[in-house]
Design a protein around this motif. Structure first.
Motif, PDB file in Angstrom:
ATOM      1  N   PRO A 132      -4.866   1.381 -13.356  1.00 43.64           N
ATOM      2  CA  PRO A 132      -5.488   1.366 -12.037  1.00 43.64           C
ATOM      3  C   PRO A 132      -5.739  -0.046 -11.536  1.00 43.64           C
ATOM      4  CG  PRO A 132      -7.121   1.893 -13.698  1.00 43.64           C
ATOM      5  CD  PRO A 132      -5.792   1.852 -14.406  1.00 43.64           C
ATOM      6  N   THR A 148       0.808   2.721  -9.699  1.00 43.70           N
ATOM      7  CA  THR A 148      -0.293   2.706 -10.666  1.00 43.70           C
ATOM      8  C   THR A 148      -0.272   3.967 -11.530  1.00 43.70           C
ATOM      9  OG1 THR A 148      -1.778   3.589  -8.948  1.00 43.70           O
ATOM     10  CG2 THR A 148      -1.802   1.210  -9.314  1.00 43.70           C
ATOM     11  N   ARG A 156      -4.814   8.050  -6.766  1.00 39.47           N
ATOM     12  CA  ARG A 156      -4.976   8.096  -5.314  1.00 39.47           C
ATOM     13  C   ARG A 156      -5.384   6.715  -4.831  1.00 39.47           C
ATOM     14  NH1 ARG A 156      -5.044  13.205  -3.252  1.00 39.47           N
ATOM     15  NH2 ARG A 156      -5.816  12.516  -1.231  1.00 39.47           N
ATOM     16  N   LEU A 157      -5.013   6.403  -3.606  1.00 33.65           N
ATOM     17  CA  LEU A 157      -5.393   5.140  -2.979  1.00 33.65           C
ATOM     18  C   LEU A 157      -6.566   5.390  -2.043  1.00 33.65           C
ATOM     19  CD1 LEU A 157      -5.005   2.176  -2.074  1.00 33.65           C
ATOM     20  CD2 LEU A 157      -3.248   3.003  -0.479  1.00 33.65           C
ATOM     21  N   SER A 208      -9.055   0.502  -4.070  1.00 34.73           N
ATOM     22  CA  SER A 208      -9.114   1.123  -5.396  1.00 34.73           C
ATOM     23  C   SER A 208      -7.976   2.123  -5.508  1.00 34.73           C
ATOM     24  CB  SER A 208     -10.458   1.824  -5.594  1.00 34.73           C
ATOM     25  OG  SER A 208     -10.513   2.457  -6.857  1.00 34.73           O
ATOM     26  N   CYS A 209      -7.178   2.007  -6.567  1.00 33.04           N
ATOM     27  CA  CYS A 209      -6.029   2.890  -6.701  1.00 33.04           C
ATOM     28  C   CYS A 209      -5.771   3.229  -8.156  1.00 33.04           C
ATOM     29  CB  CYS A 209      -4.776   2.238  -6.096  1.00 33.04           C
ATOM     30  SG  CYS A 209      -3.398   3.382  -5.916  1.00 33.04           S
ATOM     31  N   ASP A 210      -5.799   4.540  -8.431  1.00 37.14           N
ATOM     32  CA  ASP A 210      -5.371   5.071  -9.713  1.00 37.14           C
ATOM     33  C   ASP A 210      -4.279   6.083  -9.398  1.00 37.14           C
ATOM     34  OD1 ASP A 210      -5.037   5.901 -12.304  1.00 37.14           O
ATOM     35  OD2 ASP A 210      -7.147   6.335 -12.669  1.00 37.14           O
ATOM     36  N   ASP A 269      -9.332   7.749   2.633  1.00 40.52           N
ATOM     37  CA  ASP A 269      -8.551   8.284   1.518  1.00 40.52           C
ATOM     38  C   ASP A 269      -7.096   8.318   1.972  1.00 40.52           C
ATOM     39  OD1 ASP A 269      -7.364   9.732  -0.530  1.00 40.52           O
ATOM     40  OD2 ASP A 269      -8.198  11.659   0.106  1.00 40.52           O
ATOM     41  N   PRO A 284       0.598   7.538   1.118  1.00 40.34           N
ATOM     42  CA  PRO A 284       0.025   6.519   2.004  1.00 40.34           C
ATOM     43  C   PRO A 284       0.946   6.146   3.161  1.00 40.34           C
ATOM     44  CG  PRO A 284      -0.326   5.916  -0.280  1.00 40.34           C
ATOM     45  CD  PRO A 284       0.624   7.083  -0.288  1.00 40.34           C
ATOM     46  N   LEU A 296       0.802  -1.215   0.000  1.00 39.42           N
ATOM     47  CA  LEU A 296       0.000   0.000   0.000  1.00 39.42           C
ATOM     48  C   LEU A 296       0.840   1.273   0.000  1.00 39.42           C
ATOM     49  CD1 LEU A 296      -2.734  -1.130   2.557  1.00 39.42           C
ATOM     50  CD2 LEU A 296      -2.949  -1.021   0.065  1.00 39.42           C
ATOM     51  N   PRO A 322      -0.062   3.999  -5.091  1.00 40.14           N
ATOM     52  CA  PRO A 322      -0.511   5.061  -6.003  1.00 40.14           C
ATOM     53  C   PRO A 322       0.591   5.593  -6.910  1.00 40.14           C
ATOM     54  CG  PRO A 322      -0.476   5.858  -3.743  1.00 40.14           C
ATOM     55  CD  PRO A 322      -0.258   4.370  -3.686  1.00 40.14           C
TER      56      PRO A 322
END
Length: 331
Positions: free
Chosen positions: A207, A201, A232-233, A228-230, A276, A283, A194, A198
């Motif tokens: 993503p 990706t 932003r995570l 979900s991560c593009d 977020d 992160p 984690l 971001p």
């Protein structure tokens, strides 16, 4: 006039390395006509070689606009888009994690790579210490090293590996994975994954949507988390109604606390509980991992093997992906 990255890539792909002998590799470096470095076969590389004197030629290609993760990811993305337009989609893409080729560690911000597989050589766009690099390497030794990491011990192999349906991947082998045997191992693997996700990706332009299910959290194995991560995570949580302690006590918030999550889940959509975690370099991986593990255990997940990555996560665009570094089953 400066040479384009695509033209350099074409020259490297067309190079005759003549078995990566001492003379042929040095001649290739001189012929490139720009800064580069050869990595000689040493004690850690020797078991995977077939007589080569060198395992790679790396050429820096773009200096990032800054030193942070966002600048590094943007530089990698810019080069990757130029190469993809010229060479087509890479046959392989992924992240090395903390175990780079032949045990070399990568940069702290992330370790993404794109690989155009060939014989006898493979060309890779790799995250380097000072920016993206083009790396030419003998295919056999590289893949031999990777395959032999799959011996099943915890953290034996890290990152994730994606390959697409491409004639270049005929005969491609995939190593075995490993399974976490303790919650401490899960916390460690999730934290690593984690922390840099971001940035990686963003760099790869792919993503990730990763549902995580939990046996013991309800009938069957209900959905427990959605990662979900593009650029932003964001992470959503679907806790059992009777879970104790409650999600807010474990660090989860709602849409009002994390408005950026609206880009993934509308105001009136589940998951009600979310966080977020930020963009490249932001992160706090260990804190997030501890929160996820604590939530899973509070929800009734008794052991690591009951925390299951949804099969939907295995597809990132045209790539079929294996998440070697998490140590969790996929179902």
């Amino acid at each position: 006039m400066n040479e384009t990255h695509a033209h350099l890539a074409r020259r490297l792909l067309a190079a005759d390395t003549d078995g990566w002998t001492e003379t042929s590799a040095q001649d290739l470096l001189a012929a490139i006509g720009r800064e580069g470095r050869l990595r000689a076969v040493g004690r850690f590389e020797e078991p995977y070689m077939n007589g080569e004197a060198y395992v790679e030629l790396a050429v820096p290609v773009l200096k990032p606009a800054g030193t942070g993760a966002a600048a590094q990811a943007a530089a990698f993305r810019a080069v990757s888009e130029e190469l993809t337009a010229e060479l087509g989609e890479a046959s392989i893409m992924g992240v090395y994690g903390d175990l780079g080729p032949f045990y070399a560690s990568g940069p702290a911000w992330g370790t993404p790579y794109l690989r155009w597989r060939g014989r006898p050589n493979t060309l890779e766009l790799r995250a380097g210490a000072d920016g993206p690099e083009l790396v030419l390497q003998p295919t056999g030794p590289l893949e031999n090293w990777f395959w032999r990491q799959g011996h099943g011990e915890e953290h034996a192999i890290s990152g994730f590996f994606g390959s697409r349906n491409d004639p270049a991947n005929i005969g491609l082998g995939h190593p075995g994975g490993w399974r976490a045997r303790s919650w401490e191992a899960v916390t460690h693997s999730l934290a690593d994954f984690l922390s840099t996700l971001p940035a990686e990706t963003t760099a790869l332009g792919r993503p990730i949507g990763m549902p995580v299910y939990g046996r013991g959290a309800g009938p069957g194995a209900p959905l427990l988390f959605e990662i979900s991560c593009d650029d932003r995570l964001v992470i959503g949580c679907f806790p059992p109604h009777e879970m104790d302690p409650r999600p807010e006590a474990l660090g989860w918030g709602q849409m009002a606390d994390h408005p950026a999550t609206r880009e993934v889940w509308d105001d009136d959509q589940d998951p009600r509980w979310r966080v977020d975690a930020g963009g490249p370099g932001q992160p706090r991986g260990h804190e997030l991992a501890e929160m996820l593990v604590a939530t899973a255990r509070a929800a009734g997940v008794r052991q690591p093997e009951d925390l299951i990555i949804g099969g939907e996560a295995e597809y990132m665009g045209p790539y079929h992906v294996t998440f070697y570094g998490l140590g969790l089953p996929t179902g």
